[in-house]
Design a protein around this motif. Structure first.
Motif, PDB file in Angstrom:
ATOM      1  N   ILE A   1       2.277  -0.871  -5.180  1.00 17.01           N
ATOM      2  CA  ILE A   1       1.372  -1.749  -4.461  1.00 17.01           C
ATOM      3  C   ILE A   1       2.170  -2.611  -3.505  1.00 17.01           C
ATOM      4  O   ILE A   1       3.371  -2.777  -3.632  1.00 17.01           O
ATOM      5  CB  ILE A   1       0.548  -2.655  -5.405  1.00 17.01           C
ATOM      6  N   ALA A   2       1.459  -3.132  -2.543  1.00 16.91           N
ATOM      7  CA  ALA A   2       2.064  -4.075  -1.615  1.00 16.91           C
ATOM      8  C   ALA A   2       0.956  -4.805  -0.896  1.00 16.91           C
ATOM      9  O   ALA A   2      -0.155  -4.295  -0.776  1.00 16.91           O
ATOM     10  CB  ALA A   2       2.956  -3.379  -0.617  1.00 16.91           C
TER      11      ALA A   2
ATOM     12  N   MET B   1       0.827  -1.183   0.000  1.00 13.49           N
ATOM     13  CA  MET B   1       0.000   0.000   0.000  1.00 13.49           C
ATOM     14  C   MET B   1       0.871   1.246   0.000  1.00 13.49           C
ATOM     15  O   MET B   1       2.019   1.222   0.424  1.00 13.49           O
ATOM     16  CB  MET B   1      -0.918   0.006   1.234  1.00 13.49           C
ATOM     17  N   GLY B   2       0.293   2.348  -0.463  1.00 17.20           N
ATOM     18  CA  GLY B   2       1.004   3.608  -0.514  1.00 17.20           C
ATOM     19  C   GLY B   2       0.335   4.660   0.350  1.00 17.20           C
ATOM     20  O   GLY B   2      -0.748   4.430   0.919  1.00 17.20           O
TER      21      GLY B   2
ATOM     22  N   ASP C   1       5.747   6.216   3.290  1.00 18.08           N
ATOM     23  CA  ASP C   1       6.079   4.920   2.714  1.00 18.08           C
ATOM     24  C   ASP C   1       7.595   4.789   2.664  1.00 18.08           C
ATOM     25  O   ASP C   1       8.238   5.313   1.754  1.00 18.08           O
ATOM     26  CB  ASP C   1       5.485   4.785   1.312  1.00 18.08           C
ATOM     27  N   PRO C   2       8.198   4.111   3.645  1.00 18.56           N
ATOM     28  CA  PRO C   2       9.653   4.018   3.680  1.00 18.56           C
ATOM     29  C   PRO C   2      10.255   3.115   2.614  1.00 18.56           C
ATOM     30  O   PRO C   2      11.464   3.178   2.367  1.00 18.56           O
ATOM     31  CB  PRO C   2       9.932   3.465   5.082  1.00 18.56           C
ATOM     32  N   GLU C   3       9.433   2.283   1.978  1.00 20.59           N
ATOM     33  CA  GLU C   3       9.943   1.361   0.957  1.00 20.59           C
ATOM     34  C   GLU C   3       8.994   1.316  -0.239  1.00 20.59           C
ATOM     35  O   GLU C   3       8.302   0.318  -0.459  1.00 20.59           O
ATOM     36  CB  GLU C   3      10.121  -0.031   1.550  1.00 20.59           C
ATOM     37  N   PRO C   4       8.942   2.377  -1.030  1.00 22.82           N
ATOM     38  CA  PRO C   4       8.041   2.411  -2.191  1.00 22.82           C
ATOM     39  C   PRO C   4       8.323   1.264  -3.157  1.00 22.82           C
ATOM     40  O   PRO C   4       9.470   0.864  -3.347  1.00 22.82           O
ATOM     41  CB  PRO C   4       8.344   3.766  -2.833  1.00 22.82           C
TER      42      PRO C   4
ATOM     43  N   GLY D   1      -3.776  -3.965  -2.442  1.00 27.09           N
ATOM     44  CA  GLY D   1      -3.502  -4.445  -3.786  1.00 27.09           C
ATOM     45  C   GLY D   1      -4.292  -3.694  -4.827  1.00 27.09           C
ATOM     46  O   GLY D   1      -5.141  -2.857  -4.520  1.00 27.09           O
ATOM     47  N   PRO D   2      -4.044  -3.981  -6.111  1.00 25.19           N
ATOM     48  CA  PRO D   2      -4.701  -3.282  -7.212  1.00 25.19           C
ATOM     49  C   PRO D   2      -6.119  -3.797  -7.446  1.00 25.19           C
ATOM     50  O   PRO D   2      -6.565  -4.752  -6.826  1.00 25.19           O
ATOM     51  CB  PRO D   2      -3.801  -3.606  -8.406  1.00 25.19           C
TER      52      PRO D   2
END
Length: 255
Positions: A251-252, A1-2, A25-28, A159-160
């Motif tokens: 996304i994540a 997620m962002g 977001d530390p890890e885009p 997610g998307p």
């Protein structure tokens, strides 16, 4: 997620208050946002730059996060050096092999039943257990029908394509409303936890069991076997769907 996936819960937290909610977001573009050092590096830099601009120049700072970012935030506490957090806010932080050492007051939201592969014994429960028993509160959402999920805190699931990986599902608005009210109480009380006051934060129609201070939910050490594989598969599947849909957002499966 962002950062753009938490507008609704952020609005609930800040509405009618002087609270400023900052989503980072530390890890885009990475699925598993578990790096404590990345989290600490980002919040250290942010507060160093923007903290002096806050009203009165002496604000109280709370840290935390949802899912994997919540776990990263807990492990990042020893590395936060530009300010001293006064409280921790965890929205189903995940995944902990054992209770973390959270030495500041803690507010946690979690679930009674596992959804989206986020084992309840690796999420909010161990985070709550690892917090000092004089200043902690856990909201355990009763979701035995799996109608409310690990990603109900987001605007549209994880997610998307409308949260196909882990949908928010109808009824999630009650969770976001309740989170907002609970954070307002947590900020106002600054570490003094009154269970009765925090129970008032729960919206009508939301079935929640509240634990506070010395109270503790049933917690067992997680048995880890194929969960890492499941999480990796879910992550790469989400990334594939993101490419197919042409979505420009990072996304994540976990934040």
């Amino acid at each position: 997620m962002g950062p753009n996936d938490y507008d609704l819960v952020s609005t609930q937290i800040t509405s009618g208050t002087s609270i400023v909610t900052v989503i980072v977001d530390p890890e885009p573009f990475w699925c598993f946002k578990k790096s404590a050092t990345s989290y600490a590096r980002l919040v250290n830099a942010f507060v160093l730059q923007w903290g002096p601009k806050c009203q009165g120049n002496s604000p109280n700072f709370f840290v935390g996060g949802h899912s994997a970012s919540g776990m990263a935030a807990a492990h990042a506490l020893p590395f936060i050096t530009t300010f001293e957090p006064v409280g921790f806010i965890g929205l189903d932080p995940y995944s902990f092999d054992s209770p973390p050492d959270i030495h500041i007051p803690g507010l946690f939201w979690g679930f009674s039943d596992t959804t989206c592969f986020a084992d309840v014994n690796e999420a909010a429960k161990p985070a709550y257990v690892g917090t000092g028993d004089a200043s902690r509160v856990l909201y355990q959402i009763q979701n035995d029908m799996k109608h409310l999920s690990h990603c109900s805190f987001t605007d549209d699931g994880c997610g998307p394509i409308g949260g196909i990986v882990c949908p928010a599902n109808p009824g999630s608005n009650r969770i976001r409303e309740s989170v907002g009210e609970s954070v307002k109480k947590f900020v106002a009380q600054l570490g003094t936890i009154s269970k009765e006051d925090f129970e008032e934060a729960v919206s009508d129609g939301l079935n929640v069991v509240v634990y506070a201070n010395e109270e503790a939910p049933l917690y067992t050490e997680p048995v880890r076997w194929l969960r890492v594989g499941f999480r990796a598969l879910k992550c790469w599947w989400a990334m594939l769907l993101n490419l197919i849909s042409g979505s420009p957002r990072p996304i994540a499966t976990a934040d």
